[in-house]
Design an enzyme around this catalytic site. Structure first.
Site: not given
Ligand code: AMP
Length: 281
Positions: A30, A36-37, A61, A150, A185-187
């Site tokens: 997103m 992480g990404h 979502q 997640d 996390s982005s949050r």
């Molecule tokens: P999101 O942008 O939050 O929907 O996350 C996109 C992908 O990045 C999803 O597969 C998440 O599980 C993964 N993700 C988010 N945060 C992390 C993290 N800290 N470590 C590994 N993968 C992450």
């Protein structure tokens, strides 16, 4: 690096890469990309010849009252991050492209979505299953990379791909953490300095539970109690759930006689944080 918004050109780029003998890795996100990404992109880079990242803040979502309007959108920075990480294609569709007027189909996975976040955020996991199915159709990749951060989402997508016979391999990637253990996390950016200190108690409590199991504790109820106490020691933490579940079915496990997953969701200030660890029984 190609940056595309439309479906036809995106599908053509992916199928073209495949036709020329390249394997394609897909990283759905997103946006507001962080380490992480980037770890997912690196994993895709290592295992695939052509790497596609999708950046789409999926309205399906988010429930009413969640942070859809405030979700960060730093597209320029995200594109730089992708470029530096060696991405070949970024797909950044608009909402109308993903959900054209008249769209009526959603994807619902039973069972594994019943507990944990599934019971606390109605519709959230259906939104994720639906957007991933659409993305897998637009970008018919060989592999898609998801974070263990997640965990329920990962298990659900695996289940969906098996059940619907979607021709894509799901690759799980480990959670990337800050130095003090907080899952990135982005949050996290919304945490005040004191909330940020408090947020570190989530992973600390999970790792402490894993240590207790190493030292012989086998009762889930006792482990959950201790974990809750450790997190509740902070003033602004409001626990949504702490559970110990089977890593595939996500059903609660009362006695740790095998490998399990300990998962939690906690509200700190205006942030809802989730985390989980594997615990070997
Ligand atoms: P999101 O942008 O939050 O929907 O996350 C996109 C992908 O990045 C999803 O597969 C998440 O599980 C993964 N993700 C988010 N945060 C992390 C993290 N800290 N470590 C590994 N993968 C992450």
């Amino acid at each position: 690096m190609q940056v595309l918004e439309d479906i036809t050109r995106t599908r053509r780029a992916v199928t073209g890469a495949e036709r020329s003998g390249q394997t394609v890795g897909l990283v759905p996100t997103m946006g507001a990309l962080h380490k992480g990404h980037v770890s997912l992109i690196h994993a895709a880079r290592e295992r695939c010849d052509f790497v596609a990242v999708t950046v789409f803040v999926n309205p399906l979502q988010f429930s009413v009252g969640e942070d859809l309007e405030n979700y960060p959108h730093p597209l320029e920075t995200d594109l730089k991050t992708c470029e530096q990480a060696g991405v070949d294609l970024v797909f950044t569709p608009g909402v109308e492209t993903m959900y054209p007027q008249g769209a009526q189909t959603t994807v619902h996975v039973e069972g594994v979505t019943r507990g944990l976040c599934g019971s606390k955020r109605p519709g959230h996991l259906d939104g994720v299953a639906t957007v991933c199915s659409i993305l897998f159709n637009i970008l018919p990749a060989d592999r898609a990379f998801f974070g263990e951060k997640d965990y329920q989402q990962l298990v659900m997508i695996r289940r969906m791909v098996r059940d619907l016979n979607q021709p894509i391999e799901i690759v799980a990637c480990p959670t990337i953490r800050e130095e003090d253990g907080l899952a990135i996390s982005s949050r996290n950016a919304y945490l005040s300095p004191s909330e940020r200190v408090q947020a570190a108690s989530l992973s600390r409590a999970l790792f402490a539970a894993a240590d207790r199991v190493k030292n012989g504790q086998r009762e889930a109820a006792a482990l959950i109690r201790a974990t809750r106490e450790e997190i509740q020691a902070g003033e602004s933490a409001e626990i949504e759930y702490v559970e110990i579940v089977d890593p595939e079915t996500l059903e609660p496990v009362p006695i740790l006689d095998r490998t399990v997953r300990m998962c939690l969701a906690v509200r700190i200030g205006r942030c809802r944080l989730i985390d989980n660890v594997e615990i070997r029984g």
